[in-house]
Write a protein that holds these residues in place. Sequence first.
Motif, PDB file in Angstrom:
ATOM      1  N   GLU A   1      -8.433   3.593  -3.364  1.00 54.18           N
ATOM      2  CA  GLU A   1      -7.499   3.327  -2.263  1.00 54.18           C
ATOM      3  C   GLU A   1      -8.185   2.543  -1.148  1.00 54.18           C
ATOM      4  O   GLU A   1      -7.579   1.636  -0.553  1.00 54.18           O
ATOM      5  CB  GLU A   1      -6.950   4.642  -1.735  1.00 54.18           C
ATOM      6  N   GLN A   2      -9.440   2.861  -0.868  1.00 53.06           N
ATOM      7  CA  GLN A   2     -10.170   2.097   0.148  1.00 53.06           C
ATOM      8  C   GLN A   2     -10.302   0.630  -0.261  1.00 53.06           C
ATOM      9  O   GLN A   2     -10.135  -0.277   0.567  1.00 53.06           O
ATOM     10  CB  GLN A   2     -11.550   2.712   0.371  1.00 53.06           C
TER      11      GLN A   2
ATOM     12  N   ILE B   1      -9.958   3.011   8.211  1.00 48.64           N
ATOM     13  CA  ILE B   1     -10.368   4.192   7.447  1.00 48.64           C
ATOM     14  C   ILE B   1     -11.093   5.194   8.343  1.00 48.64           C
ATOM     15  O   ILE B   1     -10.877   6.409   8.253  1.00 48.64           O
ATOM     16  CB  ILE B   1     -11.238   3.768   6.250  1.00 48.64           C
TER      17      ILE B   1
ATOM     18  N   LEU C   1       0.852  -1.191   0.000  1.00 50.83           N
ATOM     19  CA  LEU C   1       0.000   0.000   0.000  1.00 50.83           C
ATOM     20  C   LEU C   1       0.887   1.240   0.000  1.00 50.83           C
ATOM     21  O   LEU C   1       1.065   1.923   1.007  1.00 50.83           O
ATOM     22  CB  LEU C   1      -0.927  -0.024   1.223  1.00 50.83           C
TER      23      LEU C   1
ATOM     24  N   ILE D   1      -6.989  -1.109   0.330  1.00 52.27           N
ATOM     25  CA  ILE D   1      -6.766  -1.419   1.743  1.00 52.27           C
ATOM     26  C   ILE D   1      -7.493  -2.711   2.115  1.00 52.27           C
ATOM     27  O   ILE D   1      -6.915  -3.613   2.736  1.00 52.27           O
ATOM     28  CB  ILE D   1      -7.238  -0.249   2.632  1.00 52.27           C
TER      29      ILE D   1
ATOM     30  N   PHE E   1       0.596   4.156  -1.060  1.00 50.42           N
ATOM     31  CA  PHE E   1       0.018   5.484  -0.843  1.00 50.42           C
ATOM     32  C   PHE E   1      -0.146   5.812   0.646  1.00 50.42           C
ATOM     33  O   PHE E   1      -0.494   6.934   1.009  1.00 50.42           O
ATOM     34  CB  PHE E   1      -1.339   5.603  -1.554  1.00 50.42           C
ATOM     35  N   LEU E   2       0.090   4.833   1.533  1.00 52.95           N
ATOM     36  CA  LEU E   2       0.000   5.087   2.964  1.00 52.95           C
ATOM     37  C   LEU E   2       1.283   5.731   3.473  1.00 52.95           C
ATOM     38  O   LEU E   2       2.380   5.418   3.005  1.00 52.95           O
ATOM     39  CB  LEU E   2      -0.247   3.792   3.739  1.00 52.95           C
TER      40      LEU E   2
ATOM     41  N   TYR F   1      -9.067   8.804   1.816  1.00 52.16           N
ATOM     42  CA  TYR F   1      -8.709   7.877   0.755  1.00 52.16           C
ATOM     43  C   TYR F   1      -9.782   7.861  -0.318  1.00 52.16           C
ATOM     44  O   TYR F   1     -10.981   7.941  -0.032  1.00 52.16           O
ATOM     45  CB  TYR F   1      -8.526   6.455   1.309  1.00 52.16           C
ATOM     46  N   SER F   2      -9.351   7.708  -1.540  1.00 53.65           N
ATOM     47  CA  SER F   2     -10.277   7.585  -2.661  1.00 53.65           C
ATOM     48  C   SER F   2     -10.947   6.221  -2.606  1.00 53.65           C
ATOM     49  O   SER F   2     -10.460   5.298  -1.919  1.00 53.65           O
ATOM     50  CB  SER F   2      -9.528   7.732  -3.980  1.00 53.65           C
TER      51      SER F   2
ATOM     52  N   GLU G   1       0.681   5.607   9.005  1.00 55.41           N
ATOM     53  CA  GLU G   1      -0.519   4.846   8.642  1.00 55.41           C
ATOM     54  C   GLU G   1      -0.202   3.366   8.468  1.00 55.41           C
ATOM     55  O   GLU G   1      -0.975   2.499   8.898  1.00 55.41           O
ATOM     56  CB  GLU G   1      -1.132   5.417   7.361  1.00 55.41           C
TER      57      GLU G   1
END
Length: 324
Positions: free
Chosen positions: A273-274, A262, A67, A277, A69-70, A269-270, A74
Amino acid sequence: MQVATATATAVRAPIMPVQRSTSDRYAKCIEVSKRIRWDIDHDVIRGRRFDFSKKFMPDGLSRIPELTFLSIDEKRFLSQIQGRTYANMFALVERFIGAKTTELRHEHALGDQVAFEALVRLTDEELKHQELFRRLERMAGEEMPEGYVFKPQPNDVAGAVLSKSTWAVLALTLDIELFSQAHYRSSIDPDTELSDMWKDVFLFHWKEESQHAILDELEWRREHARLTEAEREQGVTDLIELVGAVDGTAQVQARADASYFIECVGPIYSPTEQAAIHDTLLRAYRWQYIVSGVQEPRFNEVLGSMITPAQGERIGAALAPLLD
């Protein structure tokens, strides 16, 4: 976890006497159990609290580095959520393992006393492991944000699992004991960001589960030897259903943990992205609680010696959707 009760029953063959070489293996497990025995407070927790500046789960188990983007914080928090779920999952599985072992040891009670003692010790250790993981859950809950929920109900799950054939339950149990060893190996990499206390949890759990895996194999082979071909076929069917049930549990908890993460971090998050996850958590949990044990060479060796090619194809087809 919803598991259908086995529909076929048959007269079980009488218990065969334990052979000398097998009895020696039970005796060795007793000797090692006495030598490596550990205490929750003295050896594992040692007065410590969780260090929330550290990860709880090794990257090889958590899949979190995927992931990208974290942020670092996070990723660490998501690792801690996985660690809390890990404690809950093991407290759950140790419950049905201990119950099954209690049942099996009675089959030796008036026979081989070495085997009986080995299984008594295994049951005692599994009860200790339950308490360890319940303690870890409470410790995590004292400091993590509110809102975490562990969805499966341990007694319901244990009852569902134990409704299946002993052959299938022992197969699942060996998978669990072996993947706990794979998890320990993942924890001993020189990762300075991994919690020292969680490293100790992996270490001490592995020490006793290594012996439990031997006993599980012995009991599984003993059970297999006295079954008819029809009963073995039912065992394979039950095992496939149990794997599906474990996967169902992983799916439910992955959704719960993704939602908790979340909600705690915030709506930043978009949708893509959700989804990532959630998908990463599901793949991590499938790896942690099913695949890492199934792929252990020892599991394949033992299972392969007991099943027909057609049964192997059935099991392989059931596992295929769980593999990356």
